[in-house]
Design an enzyme around this catalytic site. Structure first.
Site, PDB file in Angstrom:
ATOM      1  N   TYR A  57      49.774   0.493  -7.298  1.00 34.05           N
ATOM      2  CA  TYR A  57      49.690   1.949  -7.466  1.00 34.05           C
ATOM      3  C   TYR A  57      51.077   2.547  -7.224  1.00 34.05           C
ATOM      4  O   TYR A  57      51.556   2.604  -6.091  1.00 34.05           O
ATOM      5  CB  TYR A  57      48.694   2.592  -6.493  1.00 34.05           C
ATOM      6  CG  TYR A  57      47.253   2.137  -6.641  1.00 34.05           C
ATOM      7  CD1 TYR A  57      46.795   1.477  -7.776  1.00 34.05           C
ATOM      8  CD2 TYR A  57      46.321   2.383  -5.623  1.00 34.05           C
ATOM      9  CE1 TYR A  57      45.480   1.065  -7.890  1.00 34.05           C
ATOM     10  CE2 TYR A  57      44.996   1.975  -5.741  1.00 34.05           C
ATOM     11  CZ  TYR A  57      44.593   1.306  -6.868  1.00 34.05           C
ATOM     12  OH  TYR A  57      43.286   0.902  -6.979  1.00 34.05           O
ATOM     13  N   HIS A 127      43.283  -8.013  -6.698  1.00 34.47           N
ATOM     14  CA  HIS A 127      43.025  -6.835  -7.552  1.00 34.47           C
ATOM     15  C   HIS A 127      42.261  -7.205  -8.822  1.00 34.47           C
ATOM     16  O   HIS A 127      41.354  -6.490  -9.253  1.00 34.47           O
ATOM     17  CB  HIS A 127      44.361  -6.172  -7.900  1.00 34.47           C
ATOM     18  CG  HIS A 127      44.257  -4.716  -8.143  1.00 34.47           C
ATOM     19  ND1 HIS A 127      45.259  -3.829  -7.843  1.00 34.47           N
ATOM     20  CD2 HIS A 127      43.264  -3.952  -8.663  1.00 34.47           C
ATOM     21  CE1 HIS A 127      44.889  -2.604  -8.162  1.00 34.47           C
ATOM     22  NE2 HIS A 127      43.679  -2.652  -8.667  1.00 34.47           N
ATOM     23  N   SER A 206      35.931   4.483  -8.608  1.00 37.10           N
ATOM     24  CA  SER A 206      35.581   5.524  -9.590  1.00 37.10           C
ATOM     25  C   SER A 206      34.118   5.970  -9.405  1.00 37.10           C
ATOM     26  O   SER A 206      33.369   6.051 -10.382  1.00 37.10           O
ATOM     27  CB  SER A 206      35.836   5.050 -11.023  1.00 37.10           C
ATOM     28  OG  SER A 206      37.179   4.655 -11.193  1.00 37.10           O
ATOM     29  N   PRO A 207      33.710   6.278  -8.168  1.00 43.10           N
ATOM     30  CA  PRO A 207      32.304   6.644  -7.934  1.00 43.10           C
ATOM     31  C   PRO A 207      31.941   7.996  -8.537  1.00 43.10           C
ATOM     32  O   PRO A 207      30.754   8.300  -8.691  1.00 43.10           O
ATOM     33  CB  PRO A 207      32.214   6.690  -6.397  1.00 43.10           C
ATOM     34  CG  PRO A 207      33.596   7.037  -5.953  1.00 43.10           C
ATOM     35  CD  PRO A 207      34.506   6.338  -6.932  1.00 43.10           C
ATOM     36  N   LEU A 208      32.979   8.776  -8.883  1.00 48.10           N
ATOM     37  CA  LEU A 208      32.726  10.064  -9.539  1.00 48.10           C
ATOM     38  C   LEU A 208      32.991   9.964 -11.041  1.00 48.10           C
ATOM     39  O   LEU A 208      33.220  10.977 -11.710  1.00 48.10           O
ATOM     40  CB  LEU A 208      33.622  11.154  -8.924  1.00 48.10           C
ATOM     41  CG  LEU A 208      33.399  11.408  -7.431  1.00 48.10           C
ATOM     42  CD1 LEU A 208      34.488  12.319  -6.862  1.00 48.10           C
ATOM     43  CD2 LEU A 208      32.015  12.021  -7.195  1.00 48.10           C
ATOM     44  N   GLY A 209      32.964   8.741 -11.563  1.00 46.77           N
ATOM     45  CA  GLY A 209      33.225   8.576 -12.994  1.00 46.77           C
ATOM     46  C   GLY A 209      34.601   9.089 -13.374  1.00 46.77           C
ATOM     47  O   GLY A 209      34.767   9.760 -14.385  1.00 46.77           O
ATOM     48  N   GLY A 211      36.139  11.427 -12.172  1.00 47.96           N
ATOM     49  CA  GLY A 211      36.110  12.893 -12.140  1.00 47.96           C
ATOM     50  C   GLY A 211      35.062  13.509 -13.054  1.00 47.96           C
ATOM     51  O   GLY A 211      34.626  14.640 -12.847  1.00 47.96           O
ATOM     52  N   PHE A 212      34.607  12.759 -14.054  1.00 48.93           N
ATOM     53  CA  PHE A 212      33.716  13.354 -15.052  1.00 48.93           C
ATOM     54  C   PHE A 212      32.378  13.802 -14.464  1.00 48.93           C
ATOM     55  O   PHE A 212      31.841  14.856 -14.834  1.00 48.93           O
ATOM     56  CB  PHE A 212      33.475  12.364 -16.205  1.00 48.93           C
ATOM     57  CG  PHE A 212      32.812  13.008 -17.387  1.00 48.93           C
ATOM     58  CD1 PHE A 212      33.539  13.789 -18.269  1.00 48.93           C
ATOM     59  CD2 PHE A 212      31.441  12.863 -17.602  1.00 48.93           C
ATOM     60  CE1 PHE A 212      32.917  14.413 -19.348  1.00 48.93           C
ATOM     61  CE2 PHE A 212      30.812  13.474 -18.668  1.00 48.93           C
ATOM     62  CZ  PHE A 212      31.547  14.258 -19.555  1.00 48.93           C
TER      63      PHE A 212
HETATM   64  N1  LIG Z   1      39.992  -1.853  -7.804  1.00 51.58           N
HETATM   65  C1  LIG Z   1      40.312  -1.218  -8.904  1.00 51.58           C
HETATM   66  O1  LIG Z   1      40.613  -1.814  -9.920  1.00 51.58           O
HETATM   67  C2  LIG Z   1      40.295   0.284  -8.903  1.00 51.58           C
HETATM   68  C3  LIG Z   1      40.285   0.999 -10.112  1.00 51.58           C
HETATM   69  C4  LIG Z   1      40.265   2.388 -10.053  1.00 51.58           C
HETATM   70  C5  LIG Z   1      40.253   3.041  -8.828  1.00 51.58           C
HETATM   71  N2  LIG Z   1      40.284   2.334  -7.671  1.00 51.58           N
HETATM   72  C6  LIG Z   1      40.246   2.978  -6.358  1.00 51.58           C
HETATM   73  O2  LIG Z   1      39.114   3.836  -6.304  1.00 51.58           O
HETATM   74  C7  LIG Z   1      39.511   5.160  -5.958  1.00 51.58           C
HETATM   75  C8  LIG Z   1      38.594   6.166  -6.620  1.00 51.58           C
HETATM   76  O3  LIG Z   1      38.493   5.967  -8.010  1.00 51.58           O
HETATM   77  P1  LIG Z   1      39.101   6.959  -9.105  1.00 51.58           P
HETATM   78  O4  LIG Z   1      40.146   7.779  -8.491  1.00 51.58           O
HETATM   79  O5  LIG Z   1      39.407   6.144 -10.307  1.00 51.58           O
HETATM   80  O6  LIG Z   1      37.876   7.844  -9.551  1.00 51.58           O
HETATM   81  P2  LIG Z   1      36.887   8.895  -8.869  1.00 51.58           P
HETATM   82  O7  LIG Z   1      36.968   8.842  -7.414  1.00 51.58           O
HETATM   83  O8  LIG Z   1      35.594   8.663  -9.543  1.00 51.58           O
HETATM   84  O9  LIG Z   1      37.466  10.275  -9.428  1.00 51.58           O
HETATM   85  C9  LIG Z   1      38.717  10.767  -9.083  1.00 51.58           C
HETATM   86  C10 LIG Z   1      38.963  11.995  -9.934  1.00 51.58           C
HETATM   87  O10 LIG Z   1      37.981  12.980  -9.653  1.00 51.58           O
HETATM   88  C11 LIG Z   1      38.565  14.194  -9.227  1.00 51.58           C
HETATM   89  N3  LIG Z   1      37.705  14.691  -8.130  1.00 51.58           N
HETATM   90  C12 LIG Z   1      37.501  14.105  -6.916  1.00 51.58           C
HETATM   91  N4  LIG Z   1      36.610  14.804  -6.200  1.00 51.58           N
HETATM   92  C13 LIG Z   1      36.250  15.846  -6.954  1.00 51.58           C
HETATM   93  C14 LIG Z   1      35.356  16.933  -6.760  1.00 51.58           C
HETATM   94  N5  LIG Z   1      34.647  17.063  -5.643  1.00 51.58           N
HETATM   95  N6  LIG Z   1      35.233  17.858  -7.758  1.00 51.58           N
HETATM   96  C15 LIG Z   1      35.940  17.722  -8.911  1.00 51.58           C
HETATM   97  N7  LIG Z   1      36.797  16.711  -9.156  1.00 51.58           N
HETATM   98  C16 LIG Z   1      36.948  15.778  -8.180  1.00 51.58           C
HETATM   99  C17 LIG Z   1      39.965  13.866  -8.813  1.00 51.58           C
HETATM  100  O11 LIG Z   1      40.847  14.902  -9.145  1.00 51.58           O
HETATM  101  P3  LIG Z   1      41.675  15.729  -8.034  1.00 51.58           P
HETATM  102  O12 LIG Z   1      42.657  14.774  -7.461  1.00 51.58           O
HETATM  103  O13 LIG Z   1      42.301  16.794  -8.851  1.00 51.58           O
HETATM  104  O14 LIG Z   1      40.656  16.214  -7.060  1.00 51.58           O
HETATM  105  C18 LIG Z   1      40.298  12.645  -9.681  1.00 51.58           C
HETATM  106  O15 LIG Z   1      40.814  13.028 -10.932  1.00 51.58           O
HETATM  107  C19 LIG Z   1      40.975   5.232  -6.411  1.00 51.58           C
HETATM  108  O16 LIG Z   1      41.685   6.249  -5.736  1.00 51.58           O
HETATM  109  C20 LIG Z   1      41.472   3.842  -6.080  1.00 51.58           C
HETATM  110  O17 LIG Z   1      41.822   3.771  -4.711  1.00 51.58           O
HETATM  111  C21 LIG Z   1      40.286   0.961  -7.704  1.00 51.58           C
END
Ligand SMILES: NC(=O)c1ccc[n+]([C@@H]2O[C@H](COP(=O)([O-])OP(=O)(O)OC[C@H]3O[C@@H](n4cnc5c(N)ncnc54)[C@H](OP(=O)(O)O)[C@@H]3O)[C@@H](O)[C@H]2O)c1
Length: 331
Positions: A57, A127, A206-209, A211-212
């Site tokens: 990252y 990873h 990506s538990p919030l898809g 962000g979607f």
């Molecule tokens: N192991 C892997 O291969 C892998 C792959 C992907 C991710 N990850 C890890 O998993 C973590 C989470 O996954 P992710 O970041 O991909 O996806 P996510 O947590 O599903 O979504 C993050 C997105 O949602 C937005 N968001 C968060 N909370 C919100 C809310 N309450 N209302 C509206 N928008 C919201 C954030 O924007 P804002 O910042 O603008 O709030 C960001 O764009 C990452 O940070 C990373 O550490 C690991």
């Protein structure tokens, strides 16, 4: 904040962790360092003890940020990081080559320890599975690092069932980190029964898809070329329009429960199994607080059935990854 345990060796973390990736990488340009340090420390104040980063990252920048921000809380928080990628030819800001040779792991762990400013990495994930290196060799290399006191627990990310079983036989796996949410439920078929059998925790990324599922992204939301979502089929304009029906469902349900769609998406994961610990990512304090509020959302078995029946009837448009990204996933 409620606590949960990862694996069977007593790794206790807050029931909701904080994904740090988007602070430095993947979702547009890196955010202001001082603001992100303040956000990370605000998370600690609110009871978050589980932080997720990775060598790739940034690359490297996110580990540096997390190390700096959490230095005052050493021993009080659990930091998870990941190895297993390196720059391929021409790579600058995105490393494309898999690399889990034992000598590579032994080398890069030193950099992660330094950037994170810790004596031991609490949870060290591979990873992505490297098809060129037997998983026994990878698990053996991490086992040696654990024996040396440089790593405390071992994890895998986007690994398939056979790989998990083989790795676990060499060095117990504390957690699998893979994508899982209301719009990516594939892990329920084979992986989750295996994790339950072996006592391995599930850390959905990506538990919030991405962000979607929060309802804050729609067909008018722009994603520039620095935003990974511009490469994801599910985020193509037509697919976003088609997938809005999933967000509408969450919004309806959230209104009935006095919660937000993000809280229902996270609450559903928490209610699914007591060994699931989601790591939503955000760069904003009010969203961090909203997401942590999911720990207090109570979903009854009827609520769970109703969410699952309604969402299962929705056909999600578009793949979760580009083909190049999906090719890195172990099956
Ligand atoms: N192991 C892997 O291969 C892998 C792959 C992907 C991710 N990850 C890890 O998993 C973590 C989470 O996954 P992710 O970041 O991909 O996806 P996510 O947590 O599903 O979504 C993050 C997105 O949602 C937005 N968001 C968060 N909370 C919100 C809310 N309450 N209302 C509206 N928008 C919201 C954030 O924007 P804002 O910042 O603008 O709030 C960001 O764009 C990452 O940070 C990373 O550490 C690991």
């Amino acid at each position: 904040m409620k606590k949960r345990t990862l694996g069977t060796n007593g790794l206790e973390v807050s029931a909701i962790g904080l994904g740090c990736m988007g602070m430095s990488w993947s979702y547009g340009p890196a955010k202001d360092e001082q603001e992100m340090i303040a956000l990370l420390r605000a998370a600690v104040e609110r009871g978050v003890t589980f932080f997720d980063t990775a060598e790739v990252y940034g690359p490297l920048l996110n580990e540096e940020l997390v190390g700096k921000a959490l230095a005052p809380f050493r021993g009080e928080v659990v930091i998870a990081t990941k190895f297993g990628m390196e720059p391929g030819p021409g790579d600058t800001d995105r490393w494309s080559r898999l690399s889990s040779r034992p000598e590579h792991i032994r080398k890069v762990v030193e950099g992660s320890l330094k950037r994170l400013k810790v004596d031991a990495i609490d949870l060290y994930y591979q990873h992505r599975v490297d098809p060129a290196v037997p998983i026994e060799d990878v698990a053996g290399a991490v086992k040696d690092l654990i024996a040396q006191g440089k790593v405390k627990h071992f994890g895998l990310s986007e690994a398939g069932a056979q790989t998990i079983r083989r790795a676990h036989a060499v060095q117990p796996v504390a957690a699998l980190q893979s994508e899982y949410s209301l719009w990516w439920r594939e892990p329920e078929e084979v992986l989750m029964p295996l994790l339950e059998e072996l006592g391995i925790a599930f850390v959905p990324f990506s538990p919030l898809g991405k962000g979607f599922l929060t309802g804050k992204i729609d067909a008018s939301t722009p994603f520039d070329s620095t935003d990974f979502r511009s490469t994801v089929p599910r985020f193509e304009l037509e697919n976003r329009k088609a997938n809005q029906v999933m967000v509408d469902l969450l919004a309806d349900f959230a209104a009935r429960k006095g919660a937000t769609p993000a809280q229902i998406a996270l609450g559903w994961l928490l209610a699914k199994k007591p060994w699931i610990v989601p790591i939503p990512g955000t760069t904003k304090l009010h969203r961090l607080e909203e997401n942590l509020g999911a720990a207090d959302v109570v979903l009854t078995p009827e609520d769970m059935r109703s969410i699952e029946d309604a969402s299962a009837a929705i056909a999600i448009a578009g793949a979760r990854y580009s083909q190049a990204q999906e090719n890195l996933v172990d099956r």
